[in-house]
Design an enzyme around this catalytic site. Structure first.
Site, PDB file in Angstrom:
ATOM      1  N   CYS A   1      -7.404 -12.121   2.656  1.00 50.55           N
ATOM      2  CA  CYS A   1      -6.839 -12.949   3.777  1.00 50.55           C
ATOM      3  C   CYS A   1      -8.097 -13.043   5.092  1.00 50.55           C
ATOM      4  CB  CYS A   1      -5.834 -12.167   4.550  1.00 50.55           C
ATOM      5  SG  CYS A   1      -4.374 -11.755   3.332  1.00 50.55           S
TER       6      CYS A   1
ATOM      7  N   CYS B   1      -5.639  -7.257   4.499  1.00 48.72           N
ATOM      8  CA  CYS B   1      -6.053  -7.656   3.448  1.00 48.72           C
ATOM      9  C   CYS B   1      -7.544  -8.405   3.277  1.00 48.72           C
ATOM     10  CB  CYS B   1      -5.184  -8.542   2.649  1.00 48.72           C
ATOM     11  SG  CYS B   1      -5.314 -10.126   2.065  1.00 48.72           S
TER      12      CYS B   1
ATOM     13  N   CYS C   1       7.896   2.722 -13.507  1.00 47.11           N
ATOM     14  CA  CYS C   1       8.654   3.348 -14.851  1.00 47.11           C
ATOM     15  C   CYS C   1       7.853   4.932 -15.032  1.00 47.11           C
ATOM     16  CB  CYS C   1       8.232   2.652 -16.146  1.00 47.11           C
ATOM     17  SG  CYS C   1       9.018   0.783 -15.842  1.00 47.11           S
TER      18      CYS C   1
ATOM     19  N   CYS D   1       4.388  -0.383 -16.460  1.00 47.62           N
ATOM     20  CA  CYS D   1       4.975  -0.529 -14.904  1.00 47.62           C
ATOM     21  C   CYS D   1       4.835   1.048 -14.301  1.00 47.62           C
ATOM     22  CB  CYS D   1       6.264  -1.177 -15.258  1.00 47.62           C
ATOM     23  SG  CYS D   1       7.769   0.102 -15.010  1.00 47.62           S
TER      24      CYS D   1
END
Ligand code: NAG
Ligand code: NAG
Length: 483
Positions: free
Chosen positions: A51, A48, A396, A393
């Site tokens: 990070c 990341c 979904c 979402c």
């Protein structure tokens, strides 16, 4: 020259070789955290980018904080590593990096939300790891602490010892993020200094209503309840002033019934509404109904959330403890008191957010909305699998074609219905269908048994779940007749 470079890089690497940030993993996370009164943990993933940016700053902060007495430890967990997944899911790590502060051996946890540089982290940690309440030593000091728009809780004592003092300090430690705390031996330092009762006592200063309230029960639970209740304004104001947001948040987090009056603060009737609302709020304070006055111009999100439209403003909506809602649109100021009384007397029927009932519902997956939930799900003597989804979402979207396929394969089965409900636009009985995440699938059998589907998003699994739990039509008929 080469020798010099080699020497130099060796020197550098020997400096960075001592890492001040502790590395934790599934084998030692709990034991290390439980040993510390205060420890900071970064949850990261090696790939990341944020990070990587944070890493040298975090290390620098760890170095600085290691010099304190006692040293304050900073740690990190590689949450992308499969062996540490358990820790990441226990603390609901949703993004990297996430920095959390663990207090009292991990009993109290909060997120660090400040900027990702060493100095900000150090400042935050020093404030958070210090005492929860500070001693007030002068009037200037007190007025610096007790300024506008903040709630400040001050303990006045004979001496900084004894059970009362210790309970106060313990509570200050616990609630330090929500309120400012101070303690003193001398009431003369405090505003309204003359009007004090005998010590020890707790005085809560607030920037609204009666401005201060006293309390003399030093049991931790009693004090906490007092602070919670005393810091809710009689009428919470929800407009664009960010100073009001902490109270708005408190209002929405409270378990009490909530009465919300939305109107246009720049409209002519605004002042009349405000004073009416305050009067009614005072009247129902003892019943535990909390009141909020929202400026319709700045609270579009809240209106939408409750399924309300701006042409219904001014309006009042009350949400009771069970989540049921009651609403009166196009309210006049002089109707307010009577309507709230009617609500109290149970004369107002519940209001439900709903999309219009679809005229045609011919797709394989049936559309359920707030207004036909009873007919399509609860009271239908069939087996119903219903998906609660939101338009945004991702999971979904993945589920949609799978449900479609299942619905198509069951189309000739008149005893099974596959359905979906857009949870952002429709209310549903939350007591029966608890939805924490999207998508959530529930199954209601023909005889009315409701169970949540907990398995994978897979056609075969969902299909066999339906077949396992379905009731026959005959059985349903019998049990309906029995009713
Ligand atoms: C914790 O365990 C990890 C391995 O999972 C190890 O690398 C690390 O040094 C240990 N840390 C401490 C503080 O014991
Ligand atoms: C609020 O009232 C002002 C003044 O009457 C008006 O200009 C504004 O459009 C109103 N806003 C809404 C959302 O009705």
């Amino acid at each position: 020259m080469w020798f010099y470079i080699l020497f130099f890089s060796l020197a550098v690497s020997s400096v960075v070789a001592k890492e001040f940030v502790l590395t934790l993993g599934s084998g030692n996370f709990s034991s290390v955290v439980s040993k510390h009164k205060f420890i900071v943990v970064e949850f990261y993933a090696p790939w990341c980018e944020h990070c990587k940016t944070l890493s040298p700053e975090y290390e620098k902060a760890a170095l600085i904080l290691s010099c304190y007495d006692p040293p304050i430890p900073l740690a990190k967990v590689d949450s992308s590593n499969a062996v540490n997944r358990g820790i990441a899911s226990q603390y609901e790590i949703k993004s990297y990096p996430t920095i959390k502060v663990f207090r009292d051996g991990g009993k109290v946890i909060e997120d660090y939300k400040g900027p990702p540089d060493a100095q900000s982290i150090v400042d935050y940690v020093l404030k958070q790891s210090g005492p929860g309440s500070i001693e007030i030593t002068s009037a200037v000091h007190a007025s610096g602490l007790i300024y506008n728009k903040k709630i400040v809780v001050v303990g006045v004592f004979h001496e900084f010892a004894g059970e009362e003092f210790e309970n106060f300090m313990a509570l200050a430690d616990k609630l330090r993020l929500d309120y400012e705390f101070g303690h003193t031996l001398d009431v003369e330092h405090l505003p309204h200094g003359k009007s004090y009762d005998t010590r020890p006592l707790v005085r809560l200063f607030k920037p609204f209503d009666e401005l201060f309230v006293d309390f003399k029960d030093f049991k931790v639970d009693a004090m906490e309840k007092f602070i919670e209740e005393a810091s809710i304004p009689i009428v919470t104001i929800y407009d664009k002033d960010p100073n009001n947001y902490p109270y708005v948040k408190k209002f929405f987090n409270s378990a009490n019934p909530k009465a919300m009056l939305f109107m246009n603060f720049s409209a002519k009737l605004a002042d009349t509404f405000k004073s009416e609302c305050r009067e009614v709020a005072e009247q129902y304070r003892g019943d535990g109904i909390n009141f909020l006055l929202g400026d319709a111009e700045n609270t579009q999100g809240a209106l939408q959330y409750f399924g309300l439209r701006s042409d219904q403003v001014p309006l009042i909506i009350i949400q009771n403890k069970d989540g049921d809602k009651f609403m009166k649109p196009n309210l006049e100021p002089d109707q307010l008191a009577l309507w709230v009384k009617d609500f109290k007397d149970g004369k107002v029927s519940a209001f439900r957010k709903s999309e219009p009932i679809p005229k045609e519902n011919n797709e394989a997956v049936k559309i359920v909305v707030g207004d036909n939930f009873e007919d399509m799900v609860l009271n239908l003597p069939k087996n119903v699998l219903i998906e609660f989804y939101t338009p945004w979402c991702g999971q979904c979207k993945k589920l949609a074609p799978i449900l479609e396929e299942i619905a198509l394969s069951l189309q000739t089965d008149t005893n099974v219905v596959i359905a979906k409900l857009d949870a952002t636009l429709n209310d549903y009985p939350v007591a029966k269908f608890e939805v924490k995440d999207y998508p959530t699938l529930y199954f209601k059998s023909a005889t009315g048994l409701i169970i949540q589907y907990q398995g994978d998003i897979s056609k075969d699994d969902i299909y066999s779940f339906i077949q396992t739990n379905r009731d026959t039509l005959e059985l349903a008929q019998v049990s309906m007749d029995e009713l």
